[in-house]
Design a protein around this motif. Sequence first.
Motif, PDB file in Angstrom:
ATOM      1  N   THR A   1       0.833  -1.195   0.000  1.00  0.00           N
ATOM      2  CA  THR A   1       0.000   0.000   0.000  1.00  0.00           C
ATOM      3  C   THR A   1       0.872   1.252   0.000  1.00  0.00           C
ATOM      4  OG1 THR A   1      -1.633  -1.200   1.324  1.00  0.00           O
ATOM      5  CG2 THR A   1      -1.898   1.189   1.147  1.00  0.00           C
ATOM      6  N   LYS A   2       0.628   2.126  -0.974  1.00  0.00           N
ATOM      7  CA  LYS A   2       1.453   3.327  -1.095  1.00  0.00           C
ATOM      8  C   LYS A   2       0.636   4.617  -1.125  1.00  0.00           C
ATOM      9  CE  LYS A   2       5.117   0.784  -1.332  1.00  0.00           C
ATOM     10  NZ  LYS A   2       5.999   0.695  -0.154  1.00  0.00           N
ATOM     11  N   ALA A   3      -0.691   4.508  -1.238  1.00  0.00           N
ATOM     12  CA  ALA A   3      -1.496   5.724  -1.328  1.00  0.00           C
ATOM     13  C   ALA A   3      -2.928   5.455  -0.888  1.00  0.00           C
ATOM     14  CB  ALA A   3      -1.485   6.271  -2.752  1.00  0.00           C
ATOM     15  N   ILE A   4      -3.601   6.526  -0.482  1.00  0.00           N
ATOM     16  CA  ILE A   4      -5.036   6.505  -0.209  1.00  0.00           C
ATOM     17  C   ILE A   4      -5.691   7.533  -1.122  1.00  0.00           C
ATOM     18  CG2 ILE A   4      -6.868   6.851   1.502  1.00  0.00           C
ATOM     19  CD1 ILE A   4      -4.766   6.365   3.687  1.00  0.00           C
ATOM     20  N   LEU A   5      -6.703   7.101  -1.846  1.00  0.00           N
ATOM     21  CA  LEU A   5      -7.501   8.022  -2.650  1.00  0.00           C
ATOM     22  C   LEU A   5      -8.845   8.205  -1.950  1.00  0.00           C
ATOM     23  CD1 LEU A   5      -8.115   9.727  -5.140  1.00  0.00           C
ATOM     24  CD2 LEU A   5      -8.801   7.637  -6.342  1.00  0.00           C
ATOM     25  N   VAL A   6      -9.049   9.401  -1.417  1.00  0.00           N
ATOM     26  CA  VAL A   6     -10.290   9.728  -0.709  1.00  0.00           C
ATOM     27  C   VAL A   6     -11.255  10.362  -1.702  1.00  0.00           C
ATOM     28  CG1 VAL A   6     -11.307  11.099   1.148  1.00  0.00           C
ATOM     29  CG2 VAL A   6      -9.036  10.107   1.424  1.00  0.00           C
ATOM     30  N   VAL A   7     -12.536  10.012  -1.592  1.00  0.00           N
ATOM     31  CA  VAL A   7     -13.574  10.618  -2.428  1.00  0.00           C
ATOM     32  C   VAL A   7     -14.563  11.345  -1.521  1.00  0.00           C
ATOM     33  CG1 VAL A   7     -15.364  10.219  -4.147  1.00  0.00           C
ATOM     34  CG2 VAL A   7     -13.330   8.744  -4.105  1.00  0.00           C
ATOM     35  N   HIS A   8     -14.799  12.622  -1.803  1.00  0.00           N
ATOM     36  CA  HIS A   8     -15.770  13.405  -1.041  1.00  0.00           C
ATOM     37  C   HIS A   8     -17.119  13.293  -1.748  1.00  0.00           C
ATOM     38  CE1 HIS A   8     -12.355  14.797   1.171  1.00  0.00           C
ATOM     39  NE2 HIS A   8     -11.881  15.523   0.170  1.00  0.00           N
ATOM     40  N   LEU A   9     -17.816  12.200  -1.488  1.00  0.00           N
ATOM     41  CA  LEU A   9     -18.994  11.856  -2.272  1.00  0.00           C
ATOM     42  C   LEU A   9     -20.175  12.773  -1.974  1.00  0.00           C
ATOM     43  CD1 LEU A   9     -19.472   9.648  -4.409  1.00  0.00           C
ATOM     44  CD2 LEU A   9     -20.661   8.345  -2.649  1.00  0.00           C
ATOM     45  N   TYR A  10     -20.868  13.120  -3.023  1.00  0.00           N
ATOM     46  CA  TYR A  10     -22.092  13.938  -2.976  1.00  0.00           C
ATOM     47  C   TYR A  10     -21.845  15.369  -2.504  1.00  0.00           C
ATOM     48  CZ  TYR A  10     -24.221   9.239  -3.122  1.00  0.00           C
ATOM     49  OH  TYR A  10     -24.563   7.944  -3.449  1.00  0.00           O
TER      50      TYR A  10
ATOM     51  N   ASN B   1     -18.730  21.790   5.658  1.00  0.00           N
ATOM     52  CA  ASN B   1     -18.025  20.652   5.069  1.00  0.00           C
ATOM     53  C   ASN B   1     -18.871  19.938   4.014  1.00  0.00           C
ATOM     54  OD1 ASN B   1     -19.921  19.195   6.537  1.00  0.00           O
ATOM     55  ND2 ASN B   1     -18.444  17.697   7.290  1.00  0.00           N
ATOM     56  N   HIS B   2     -20.059  20.475   3.714  1.00  0.00           N
ATOM     57  CA  HIS B   2     -20.946  19.861   2.729  1.00  0.00           C
ATOM     58  C   HIS B   2     -21.457  20.964   1.799  1.00  0.00           C
ATOM     59  CE1 HIS B   2     -23.443  16.935   0.887  1.00  0.00           C
ATOM     60  NE2 HIS B   2     -23.748  16.233   1.952  1.00  0.00           N
ATOM     61  N   VAL B   3     -21.315  20.742   0.489  1.00  0.00           N
ATOM     62  CA  VAL B   3     -21.809  21.719  -0.490  1.00  0.00           C
ATOM     63  C   VAL B   3     -22.982  21.165  -1.297  1.00  0.00           C
ATOM     64  CG1 VAL B   3     -19.669  23.029  -0.678  1.00  0.00           C
ATOM     65  CG2 VAL B   3     -20.008  21.019  -2.142  1.00  0.00           C
ATOM     66  N   PHE B   4     -23.478  20.001  -0.913  1.00  0.00           N
ATOM     67  CA  PHE B   4     -24.681  19.411  -1.501  1.00  0.00           C
ATOM     68  C   PHE B   4     -24.674  19.467  -3.030  1.00  0.00           C
ATOM     69  CE2 PHE B   4     -25.946  19.889   2.871  1.00  0.00           C
ATOM     70  CZ  PHE B   4     -26.569  18.667   3.093  1.00  0.00           C
ATOM     71  N   HIS B   5     -23.583  18.921  -3.588  1.00  0.00           N
ATOM     72  CA  HIS B   5     -23.614  18.638  -5.026  1.00  0.00           C
ATOM     73  C   HIS B   5     -24.846  17.801  -5.332  1.00  0.00           C
ATOM     74  CE1 HIS B   5     -22.557  17.466  -9.024  1.00  0.00           C
ATOM     75  NE2 HIS B   5     -22.391  16.198  -8.683  1.00  0.00           N
TER      76      HIS B   5
END
Length: 368
Positions: free
Chosen positions: A128-137, A285-289
């Motif tokens: 493991t060399k990286a974490i890809l975080v997704v800020h969903l929605y 912390n939420h922009v409600f895409h």
Amino acid sequence: MIPFLDLKKINEPYETAFQEKLKVVLDKGWYILGDEVKEFESSFAKYCGTQYCIGTGNGLDALVLIFKAYIELGKLQKGDEVIVPANTYIASILAILQTDLIPVLVEPKLETYNIDPDLISKKITSKTKAILVVHLYGQLAEMDAIHEIAVANDLLLIEDAAQSHGAFFEVEGQTSKAKGANAQAYSFYPGKNLGALGDAGAVVTNDYELSRTIQSLRNYGSETKYYNDHIGVNSRLDELQAAFLNVKLSYLDSDNELRRVIARRYLAEINNDKIVLPYWDLSSNHVFHLFVVRTKNRTELQDYLNRNGIQTVIHYPIPPHKQKALSEWNDLSFPITEKIHDEVLSLPISPVLTADEVDYIITVLNKY
């Protein structure tokens, strides 16, 4: 019919400014990597609180170029593992696969739909060399906890911020868009909170070497014309799309606040035990895409809303590990992810949704 997203109405206020920008670009006669791209890269870097922004052809390419650049810089190599949410749009995973890295899927929290930090450490191996975080929605993941894990394990931390333009943390009365990541990838697909009139994307970072490498890679691996330092690609932010984004960027925060106003009403006024509302701590912390609800009988609810003149969309009907394109994963089990994909339904939410339309949507939902 209340449309799920009325892009024509969203862009109507900017039409005169768009026409003026079009004339500026036409008069200059410079169509690739010109002044409009430079202006947007400078403005968006400042907006994001980073030193560098590199415009790309789209959001997927932004992610791909981050991984390609880290391979070029020797910080990643083919076959390395990248932790990524199981509950995401497939683009997050495609970027890993297209750079010959190995995605390692981690379940989300059912409450937030974002990757569960408590499960990340269990998936870390010597590869493991990286974490890809997704800020969903449009809601930021738990970056403090994830950043601690990344630092403790000497992992790169990359953000897929394609749905979270303008989301930021509030700490002791101060706000920050800097989330502790090495790099962030954005999409400006027309339906995003900051949307172009076609495909467009960008990478933002504070890492000078990474920014220079991505800048070269997006342009055939060349910094000086006809001199190629890397095996690059052609993925440059279009000059005209940059011009349109330059018009819209200054309205992003006010548009996001209009989305939050609608979200607050939905959360306060939708009262139906058949419908699970999204979690939000009422911070920035939420922009409600997207405003995403869950229900056991999604088809029934969607049909009911459609009959009552309300258009909805499913984000997303099939999880990545069940896609035909990833058939080798089809037997894997991620029950939380599968539950989410079976139950979610996105309601209309945008800066141009009227108070009367919101009233009607709430009334119809409460009668379901």
